[in-house]
Scaffold this active site. Structure first.
Site, PDB file in Angstrom:
ATOM      1  N   ASP A  67       0.879  -1.162   0.000  1.00 20.86           N
ATOM      2  CA  ASP A  67       0.000   0.000   0.000  1.00 20.86           C
ATOM      3  C   ASP A  67       0.927   1.225   0.000  1.00 20.86           C
ATOM      4  OD1 ASP A  67      -2.460   1.515   0.625  1.00 20.86           O
ATOM      5  OD2 ASP A  67      -1.457   1.842   2.543  1.00 20.86           O
TER       6      ASP A  67
ATOM      7  N   ASP B 166       0.019   5.118   0.839  1.00 21.14           N
ATOM      8  CA  ASP B 166      -0.177   6.056   1.947  1.00 21.14           C
ATOM      9  C   ASP B 166      -0.178   5.321   3.278  1.00 21.14           C
ATOM     10  OD1 ASP B 166      -0.528   8.105   0.132  1.00 21.14           O
ATOM     11  OD2 ASP B 166      -2.703   7.920   0.117  1.00 21.14           O
TER      12      ASP B 166
ATOM     13  N   GLY C 229      -7.189   4.171   3.173  1.00 19.21           N
ATOM     14  CA  GLY C 229      -7.389   3.148   2.150  1.00 19.21           C
ATOM     15  C   GLY C 229      -8.705   3.250   1.394  1.00 19.21           C
TER      16      GLY C 229
ATOM     17  N   ARG D 178     -11.582   8.468  -2.614  1.00 17.82           N
ATOM     18  CA  ARG D 178     -11.861   9.887  -2.325  1.00 17.82           C
ATOM     19  C   ARG D 178     -13.357  10.159  -2.111  1.00 17.82           C
ATOM     20  NH1 ARG D 178      -9.606  13.373  -6.924  1.00 17.82           N
ATOM     21  NH2 ARG D 178      -7.851  11.989  -6.484  1.00 17.82           N
TER      22      ARG D 178
ATOM     23  N   SER E  94      -5.107   5.398  -4.198  1.00 14.63           N
ATOM     24  CA  SER E  94      -4.949   6.821  -4.534  1.00 14.63           C
ATOM     25  C   SER E  94      -4.826   7.072  -6.026  1.00 14.63           C
ATOM     26  CB  SER E  94      -3.722   7.384  -3.829  1.00 14.63           C
ATOM     27  OG  SER E  94      -3.541   8.727  -4.211  1.00 14.63           O
TER      28      SER E  94
ATOM     29  N   ASN F  60      -3.481   9.771  -6.888  1.00 11.12           N
ATOM     30  CA  ASN F  60      -2.288  10.624  -6.901  1.00 11.12           C
ATOM     31  C   ASN F  60      -0.996   9.816  -6.709  1.00 11.12           C
ATOM     32  OD1 ASN F  60      -3.539  13.345  -7.051  1.00 11.12           O
ATOM     33  ND2 ASN F  60      -4.497  12.699  -5.136  1.00 11.12           N
TER      34      ASN F  60
ATOM     35  N   ASP G 278      -1.646  -0.520   6.010  1.00 13.21           N
ATOM     36  CA  ASP G 278      -1.805   0.222   7.264  1.00 13.21           C
ATOM     37  C   ASP G 278      -3.287   0.421   7.598  1.00 13.21           C
ATOM     38  OD1 ASP G 278      -2.275   2.157   5.169  1.00 13.21           O
ATOM     39  OD2 ASP G 278      -2.201   3.676   6.747  1.00 13.21           O
TER      40      ASP G 278
HETATM   41  P1  B16 Z   1      -6.755  10.127  -3.568  1.00 14.93           P
HETATM   42  P2  B16 Z   1      -3.649   4.061  -0.055  1.00 14.93           P
HETATM   43  C1  B16 Z   1      -5.561   5.912  -0.064  1.00 14.93           C
HETATM   44  O1  B16 Z   1      -4.269   5.516  -0.384  1.00 14.93           O
HETATM   45  C2  B16 Z   1      -5.580   6.733   1.214  1.00 14.93           C
HETATM   46  O2  B16 Z   1      -5.204   5.920   2.320  1.00 14.93           O
HETATM   47  C3  B16 Z   1      -6.967   7.252   1.453  1.00 14.93           C
HETATM   48  O3  B16 Z   1      -6.995   8.041   2.643  1.00 14.93           O
HETATM   49  C4  B16 Z   1      -7.392   8.096   0.248  1.00 14.93           C
HETATM   50  O4  B16 Z   1      -8.717   8.584   0.422  1.00 14.93           O
HETATM   51  C5  B16 Z   1      -7.309   7.236  -1.007  1.00 14.93           C
HETATM   52  O5  B16 Z   1      -5.986   6.737  -1.151  1.00 14.93           O
HETATM   53  C6  B16 Z   1      -7.665   8.015  -2.254  1.00 14.93           C
HETATM   54  O6  B16 Z   1      -6.673   8.978  -2.465  1.00 14.93           O
HETATM   55  O7  B16 Z   1      -7.735  11.147  -3.117  1.00 14.93           O
HETATM   56  O8  B16 Z   1      -5.326  10.618  -3.644  1.00 14.93           O
HETATM   57  O9  B16 Z   1      -7.181   9.445  -4.880  1.00 14.93           O
HETATM   58  O10 B16 Z   1      -3.513   3.993   1.436  1.00 14.93           O
HETATM   59  O11 B16 Z   1      -4.586   3.032  -0.643  1.00 14.93           O
HETATM   60  O12 B16 Z   1      -2.305   4.119  -0.756  1.00 14.93           O
HETATM   61 MG    MG Z   2      -2.754   3.178   3.341  1.00 14.68          MG
END
Ligand code: B16
Ligand code: MG
Length: 210
Positions: A9, A11, A46, A49, A116, A118, A170
């Site tokens: 993962d 973030d 995780g 958005r 994400s 991003n 996480d």
């Molecule tokens: P974005 P991961 C997740 O990343 C984040 O933990 C989560 O808080 C967020 O809302 C999601 O990505 C979407 O992110 O807005 O940047 O598309 O933990 O799966 O790497």
């Molecule tokens: Mg994460």
């Protein structure tokens, strides 16, 4: 290690963008006059958005149209992307960098499995563009964690079946996604307290002892 691939993962595992997600959601919630705190923020780990926005809006006294929600999600993402600008290779910890290098030197294939959209910007900012054998992120999936799609696609991109891969997460939603996909799962941070994880990590380098 009994695995040929490790799917990370992003973030909260490879880097700490979770603090920027928190700040961006908090700024939006404050502007709307909606209560938001770190406990609510933990539920967003995780989660995609738009699903995160629905959780943030649970405490709102009014309802929002789909178009309003799109605008709010864009507002949060603009704040978040602005915060990401301050990230640099200095935000990649030595523990993470050494763990990835050692796994690679042992012939283990590594991938990112992130919700994400991003992810590529973040990997670029911390100097990890091109470091992974596969990157599957929020742009390549239609169902977000706890659905296993992101990890199944990452395993497929590595050319490995789920039972030969270990997922590192996480977030509770991510642990559920990994187990639903037939993967073993190592929990770190918040997910180290999840009773369902296969392994508990204090630091990412604990992976090298498995
Ligand atoms: P974005 P991961 C997740 O990343 C984040 O933990 C989560 O808080 C967020 O809302 C999601 O990505 C979407 O992110 O807005 O940047 O598309 O933990 O799966 O790497
Ligand atoms: Mg994460």
């Amino acid at each position: 290690m009994n695995y040929q691939g490790v799917i990370f993962d992003l973030d909260g595992v490879i880097c700490s963008t979770d603090q920027y997600h928190y700040q961006a959601w908090k700024a939006l919630a404050d502007r709307l006059g909606i209560y938001f705190d770190p406990v609510i923020n933990n539920r967003l780990r995780g989660v995609s958005r738009m699903e995160s926005l629905d959780i943030v809006l649970e405490k709102s006294s009014r309802s929002y149209t789909r178009a309003e929600k799109e605008a709010l999600a864009t507002e949060k993402n603009d704040t978040y992307r602005q915060l990401l600008q301050q990230m640099s290779p200095a935000d990649l910890s030595g523990d993470v960098a050494e763990t990835l290098e050692t796994l690679k030197s042992r012939g283990i294939r590594i991938a990112i499995g992130s919700s994400s959209k991003n992810a590529s910007v973040i990997l670029e900012r911390i100097g990890l563009s091109g470091a992974f054998d596969a990157v599957v992120d929020g742009n390549s999936i239609s169902r977000s964690k706890p659905d296993p799609e992101v990890f199944l696609k990452a395993a497929q991109a590595l050319g490995l079946p789920p039972e030969k891969c270990l997922v590192v997460e996480d977030a509770h939603a991510g642990v559920a996604a990994a187990l639903a996909g037939g993967f073993a799962c190592a929990g770190i941070g918040d997910a180290a307290g999840n009773p369902d994880v296969t392994y508990r990590l204090t630091a990412l380098s604990d992976l090298l002892k498995l």
